[in-house]
Motif scaffolding. Structure first.
Motif, PDB file in Angstrom:
ATOM      1  N   ILE A  28      38.443  34.117  28.616  1.00  0.00           N
ATOM      2  CA  ILE A  28      39.182  34.911  29.535  1.00  0.00           C
ATOM      3  C   ILE A  28      38.198  36.089  30.087  1.00  0.00           C
ATOM      4  O   ILE A  28      37.665  36.688  29.305  1.00  0.00           O
ATOM      5  N   THR A  29      38.363  36.367  31.407  1.00  0.00           N
ATOM      6  CA  THR A  29      37.798  37.522  31.831  1.00  0.00           C
ATOM      7  C   THR A  29      39.174  38.132  32.472  1.00  0.00           C
ATOM      8  O   THR A  29      39.660  37.568  33.392  1.00  0.00           O
ATOM      9  N   SER A  30      39.265  39.182  32.366  1.00  0.00           N
ATOM     10  CA  SER A  30      40.687  39.976  32.966  1.00  0.00           C
ATOM     11  C   SER A  30      40.200  41.091  33.491  1.00  0.00           C
ATOM     12  O   SER A  30      39.254  42.072  32.834  1.00  0.00           O
ATOM     13  N   VAL A  31      40.908  41.440  34.622  1.00  0.00           N
ATOM     14  CA  VAL A  31      40.370  42.806  35.535  1.00  0.00           C
ATOM     15  C   VAL A  31      41.623  43.222  36.200  1.00  0.00           C
ATOM     16  O   VAL A  31      42.656  42.600  36.184  1.00  0.00           O
ATOM     17  N   LEU A  32      41.493  44.385  36.625  1.00  0.00           N
ATOM     18  CA  LEU A  32      42.712  45.249  37.020  1.00  0.00           C
ATOM     19  C   LEU A  32      42.754  45.249  38.403  1.00  0.00           C
ATOM     20  O   LEU A  32      43.657  45.764  39.127  1.00  0.00           O
ATOM     21  N   ASN A  33      41.781  44.841  39.351  1.00  0.00           N
ATOM     22  CA  ASN A  33      41.846  45.089  40.771  1.00  0.00           C
ATOM     23  C   ASN A  33      41.092  44.067  41.415  1.00  0.00           C
ATOM     24  O   ASN A  33      40.396  43.345  40.579  1.00  0.00           O
ATOM     25  N   ALA A  34      40.722  44.084  42.846  1.00  0.00           N
ATOM     26  CA  ALA A  34      40.068  43.061  43.732  1.00  0.00           C
ATOM     27  C   ALA A  34      38.891  43.371  43.355  1.00  0.00           C
ATOM     28  O   ALA A  34      38.278  42.245  43.514  1.00  0.00           O
ATOM     29  N   ARG A  35      38.382  44.426  43.482  1.00  0.00           N
ATOM     30  CA  ARG A  35      36.751  44.639  43.497  1.00  0.00           C
ATOM     31  C   ARG A  35      36.193  43.986  42.291  1.00  0.00           C
ATOM     32  O   ARG A  35      35.112  43.381  42.291  1.00  0.00           O
ATOM     33  N   THR A  36      36.892  44.470  40.987  1.00  0.00           N
ATOM     34  CA  THR A  36      36.179  43.897  39.946  1.00  0.00           C
ATOM     35  C   THR A  36      36.416  42.386  39.618  1.00  0.00           C
ATOM     36  O   THR A  36      35.555  41.797  39.234  1.00  0.00           O
ATOM     37  N   ALA A  37      37.482  41.724  40.436  1.00  0.00           N
ATOM     38  CA  ALA A  37      37.715  40.541  40.347  1.00  0.00           C
ATOM     39  C   ALA A  37      36.573  39.728  41.208  1.00  0.00           C
ATOM     40  O   ALA A  37      35.989  38.752  40.612  1.00  0.00           O
ATOM     41  N   ALA A  38      36.171  40.384  42.366  1.00  0.00           N
ATOM     42  CA  ALA A  38      34.947  39.928  43.000  1.00  0.00           C
ATOM     43  C   ALA A  38      33.749  39.782  42.341  1.00  0.00           C
ATOM     44  O   ALA A  38      32.936  39.012  42.445  1.00  0.00           O
ATOM     45  N   GLN A  39      33.560  41.054  41.572  1.00  0.00           N
ATOM     46  CA  GLN A  39      32.410  41.021  40.784  1.00  0.00           C
ATOM     47  C   GLN A  39      32.162  39.918  39.695  1.00  0.00           C
ATOM     48  O   GLN A  39      31.209  39.522  39.527  1.00  0.00           O
ATOM     49  N   ALA A  40      33.532  40.049  39.044  1.00  0.00           N
ATOM     50  CA  ALA A  40      33.452  38.897  38.023  1.00  0.00           C
ATOM     51  C   ALA A  40      33.230  37.413  38.420  1.00  0.00           C
ATOM     52  O   ALA A  40      32.536  36.678  37.889  1.00  0.00           O
ATOM     53  N   LEU A  41      33.654  37.168  39.658  1.00  0.00           N
ATOM     54  CA  LEU A  41      33.554  35.726  40.190  1.00  0.00           C
ATOM     55  C   LEU A  41      32.050  35.644  40.717  1.00  0.00           C
ATOM     56  O   LEU A  41      31.548  34.692  40.670  1.00  0.00           O
ATOM     57  N   SER A  42      31.453  36.655  40.856  1.00  0.00           N
ATOM     58  CA  SER A  42      29.956  36.470  41.487  1.00  0.00           C
ATOM     59  C   SER A  42      28.912  36.019  40.149  1.00  0.00           C
ATOM     60  O   SER A  42      27.909  35.793  40.381  1.00  0.00           O
ATOM     61  N   LEU A  43      29.586  36.684  39.114  1.00  0.00           N
ATOM     62  CA  LEU A  43      28.863  36.284  37.815  1.00  0.00           C
ATOM     63  C   LEU A  43      29.134  35.032  37.117  1.00  0.00           C
ATOM     64  O   LEU A  43      28.166  34.411  36.462  1.00  0.00           O
ATOM     65  N   ARG A  44      30.179  34.408  37.678  1.00  0.00           N
ATOM     66  CA  ARG A  44      30.714  32.990  36.705  1.00  0.00           C
ATOM     67  C   ARG A  44      31.942  32.535  37.326  1.00  0.00           C
ATOM     68  O   ARG A  44      32.855  33.240  37.643  1.00  0.00           O
ATOM     69  N   GLU A  45      31.700  31.267  37.530  1.00  0.00           N
ATOM     70  CA  GLU A  45      32.651  30.312  38.293  1.00  0.00           C
ATOM     71  C   GLU A  45      33.688  30.352  37.023  1.00  0.00           C
ATOM     72  O   GLU A  45      33.790  30.456  35.834  1.00  0.00           O
ATOM     73  N   CYS A  46      35.365  30.318  37.740  1.00  0.00           N
ATOM     74  CA  CYS A  46      36.246  30.103  36.788  1.00  0.00           C
ATOM     75  C   CYS A  46      36.872  28.904  37.180  1.00  0.00           C
ATOM     76  O   CYS A  46      36.958  28.327  38.143  1.00  0.00           O
ATOM     77  N   ASP A  47      37.760  28.490  36.097  1.00  0.00           N
ATOM     78  CA  ASP A  47      38.408  27.094  36.417  1.00  0.00           C
ATOM     79  C   ASP A  47      39.717  27.251  36.741  1.00  0.00           C
ATOM     80  O   ASP A  47      40.338  26.729  37.668  1.00  0.00           O
ATOM     81  N   LEU A  48      40.370  28.644  36.466  1.00  0.00           N
ATOM     82  CA  LEU A  48      41.702  29.028  37.061  1.00  0.00           C
ATOM     83  C   LEU A  48      41.623  30.499  37.277  1.00  0.00           C
ATOM     84  O   LEU A  48      41.040  31.138  36.646  1.00  0.00           O
ATOM     85  N   VAL A  49      42.143  30.851  38.335  1.00  0.00           N
ATOM     86  CA  VAL A  49      42.576  32.560  38.440  1.00  0.00           C
ATOM     87  C   VAL A  49      43.935  32.537  38.730  1.00  0.00           C
ATOM     88  O   VAL A  49      44.731  32.220  39.508  1.00  0.00           O
ATOM     89  N   LEU A  50      44.278  33.571  37.853  1.00  0.00           N
ATOM     90  CA  LEU A  50      45.897  34.021  37.779  1.00  0.00           C
ATOM     91  C   LEU A  50      45.536  35.079  38.644  1.00  0.00           C
ATOM     92  O   LEU A  50      45.085  36.303  38.277  1.00  0.00           O
ATOM     93  N   LEU A  51      46.134  35.440  39.835  1.00  0.00           N
ATOM     94  CA  LEU A  51      45.942  36.279  40.902  1.00  0.00           C
ATOM     95  C   LEU A  51      47.373  37.115  41.371  1.00  0.00           C
ATOM     96  O   LEU A  51      48.119  36.492  41.837  1.00  0.00           O
ATOM     97  N   ASP A  52      47.297  38.278  41.106  1.00  0.00           N
ATOM     98  CA  ASP A  52      48.556  39.158  41.629  1.00  0.00           C
ATOM     99  C   ASP A  52      48.121  39.262  42.906  1.00  0.00           C
ATOM    100  O   ASP A  52      47.352  39.478  43.648  1.00  0.00           O
ATOM    101  N   ILE A  53      49.315  39.338  43.827  1.00  0.00           N
ATOM    102  CA  ILE A  53      49.111  39.404  45.209  1.00  0.00           C
ATOM    103  C   ILE A  53      49.073  40.733  45.592  1.00  0.00           C
ATOM    104  O   ILE A  53      48.254  41.186  46.420  1.00  0.00           O
TER     105      ILE A  53
END
Length: 131
Positions: A28-53
């Motif tokens: 798991i990589t867990s983040v609280l906002n869109a900016r941190t999510a974009a940063q996390a995705l730039s570091l590592r590909e994910c199989d699944l993203v559970l994404l708050d609207i």
């Protein structure tokens, strides 16, 4: 090991999803906002993203537009606080756009049915990587 990115600003749901996914053996990589999510995705590909609207610094639709062109095999599931977000013309247009970018499921919060419904797409055999 399958990698899941949890993007959720609600602290309780954020912790509950992360705990249950970790207990089920997912990384798991867990983040609280869109900016941190974009940063996390730039570091590592994910199989699944559970994404708050609705996120404090953006929205899940915009983040989905960034994810799918770069990572077409990543499964994106939207989490939403209420069904009001699915009502109205602008919300329907946003959902159509999200479908065009490859999101596959929208789940209303609170997630009471358990984590199994959320993990179902990740557990389905795919051409990308069998489970």
């Amino acid at each position: 090991m399958k990698h899941v990115l949890v993007v959720e600003d609600d602290s309780f749901l954020h912790k509950m999803l992360s705990y249950n996914l970790t207990a089920d053996g997912y990384e798991i990589t867990s983040v609280l906002n869109a900016r941190t999510a974009a940063q996390a995705l730039s570091l590592r590909e994910c199989d699944l993203v559970l994404l708050d609207i609705n996120l404090p610094d953006g929205n899940g639709y915009d983040l989905c537009k960034l994810i799918k062109p770069e990572y077409p095999d990543t499964i994106v599931i939207f989490l939403t606080a209420n069904d009001q977000e699915s009502a109205g013309r602008s919300a329907l247009l946003a959902l159509r756009l999200a479908f065009s970018y490859g999101f596959i499921l929208r789940i209303s919060k609170p997630v009471l049915a358990g984590i199994e419904a959320i993990l179902l797409p990740l557990r389905q055999p795919s051409a990308r990587s069998p489970l």
